[in-house]
Design a protein around this motif. Structure first.
Motif, short mmCIF file in Angstrom:
data_model
loop_
_atom_site.label_atom_id
_atom_site.label_comp_id
_atom_site.label_asym_id
_atom_site.label_seq_id
_atom_site.Cartn_x
_atom_site.Cartn_y
_atom_site.Cartn_z
N VAL A 16 0.85 -1.20 0.00
CA VAL A 16 0.00 0.00 0.00
C VAL A 16 0.88 1.25 0.00
N GLN A 17 0.26 2.38 -0.18
CA GLN A 17 0.94 3.67 -0.07
C GLN A 17 0.53 4.30 1.26
N LEU A 18 1.50 4.57 2.11
CA LEU A 18 1.27 5.18 3.42
C LEU A 18 1.73 6.63 3.34
N THR A 19 0.84 7.55 3.70
CA THR A 19 1.18 8.97 3.69
C THR A 19 1.27 9.49 5.12
N ALA A 20 2.40 10.11 5.43
CA ALA A 20 2.62 10.74 6.73
C ALA A 20 2.55 12.25 6.52
N THR A 21 1.71 12.92 7.30
CA THR A 21 1.52 14.36 7.17
C THR A 21 1.68 15.03 8.53
N ILE A 22 2.53 16.04 8.58
CA ILE A 22 2.66 16.87 9.78
C ILE A 22 1.69 18.03 9.64
N VAL A 23 0.81 18.19 10.62
CA VAL A 23 -0.13 19.30 10.62
C VAL A 23 0.69 20.59 10.84
N PRO A 24 0.51 21.60 10.00
CA PRO A 24 1.28 22.84 10.15
C PRO A 24 1.15 23.44 11.56
N VAL A 25 2.27 23.95 12.06
CA VAL A 25 2.26 24.61 13.37
C VAL A 25 2.03 26.10 13.17
N PRO A 26 1.55 26.80 14.19
CA PRO A 26 1.31 28.24 14.05
C PRO A 26 2.56 28.97 13.58
N GLY A 27 2.39 29.80 12.57
CA GLY A 27 3.48 30.60 12.04
C GLY A 27 4.33 29.90 10.98
N GLU A 28 4.06 28.63 10.72
CA GLU A 28 4.85 27.90 9.72
C GLU A 28 4.54 28.45 8.33
N LYS A 29 5.59 28.80 7.60
CA LYS A 29 5.40 29.37 6.28
C LYS A 29 5.62 28.35 5.17
N ASN A 30 6.62 27.48 5.30
CA ASN A 30 6.93 26.48 4.28
C ASN A 30 6.26 25.16 4.66
N LYS A 31 5.17 24.83 4.00
CA LYS A 31 4.44 23.60 4.28
C LYS A 31 4.68 22.54 3.21
N ALA A 32 5.56 22.84 2.24
CA ALA A 32 5.81 21.93 1.12
C ALA A 32 6.44 20.61 1.57
N ASN A 33 7.13 20.61 2.69
CA ASN A 33 7.79 19.39 3.16
C ASN A 33 7.04 18.72 4.31
N ASN A 34 5.77 19.00 4.49
CA ASN A 34 4.99 18.46 5.60
C ASN A 34 4.36 17.10 5.33
N SER A 35 4.50 16.59 4.11
CA SER A 35 3.86 15.32 3.76
C SER A 35 4.79 14.48 2.90
N GLN A 36 4.79 13.18 3.18
CA GLN A 36 5.59 12.26 2.38
C GLN A 36 4.87 10.93 2.29
N THR A 37 4.96 10.29 1.12
CA THR A 37 4.30 9.00 0.89
C THR A 37 5.36 7.92 0.70
N PHE A 38 5.09 6.76 1.32
CA PHE A 38 6.03 5.64 1.28
C PHE A 38 5.29 4.37 0.85
N PRO A 39 5.96 3.48 0.09
CA PRO A 39 5.39 2.16 -0.13
C PRO A 39 5.63 1.30 1.11
N VAL A 40 4.58 0.59 1.55
CA VAL A 40 4.67 -0.25 2.75
C VAL A 40 4.00 -1.58 2.44
N ALA A 41 4.56 -2.67 2.94
CA ALA A 41 3.95 -3.99 2.77
C ALA A 41 3.49 -4.51 4.13
N PHE A 42 2.19 -4.83 4.24
CA PHE A 42 1.63 -5.42 5.47
C PHE A 42 1.47 -6.91 5.24
N GLN A 43 1.80 -7.68 6.28
CA GLN A 43 1.72 -9.15 6.16
C GLN A 43 0.71 -9.71 7.12
#
Length: 71
Positions: A44-71
């Motif tokens: 599956v594709q697992l997406t990790a997202t950091i919720v922006p903190v107050p005052g955060e201007k650059n949100k482009a790096n707050n999310s990343q998707t990874f391939p993960v295998a569950f057994q």
């Protein structure tokens, strides 16, 4: 700052969230996230997202998707 991490699995309703109580800008932290149900077996594709903190201007790096295998 307090940081909230949200995890989602593409194509499903499986998700989870945790709060990291203390962070410092530029610092790496590890945490555990409990999912709301067991994901189906397979790759599956697992997406990790950091919720922006107050005052955060650059949100482009707050999310990343990874391939993960569950057994």
């Amino acid at each position: 700052a307090i940081v909230t991490l949200q995890m989602t699995i593409a194509g499903s309703k499986v998700s989870g969230q945790t709060v990291v109580p203390q962070t410092t800008a530029g610092e790496s932290r590890s945490c555990q996230v409990t999912l709301n149900s067991s994901p189906a077996k397979g790759s599956v594709q697992l997406t990790a997202t950091i919720v922006p903190v107050p005052g955060e201007k650059n949100k482009a790096n707050n999310s990343q998707t990874f391939p993960v295998a569950f057994q």
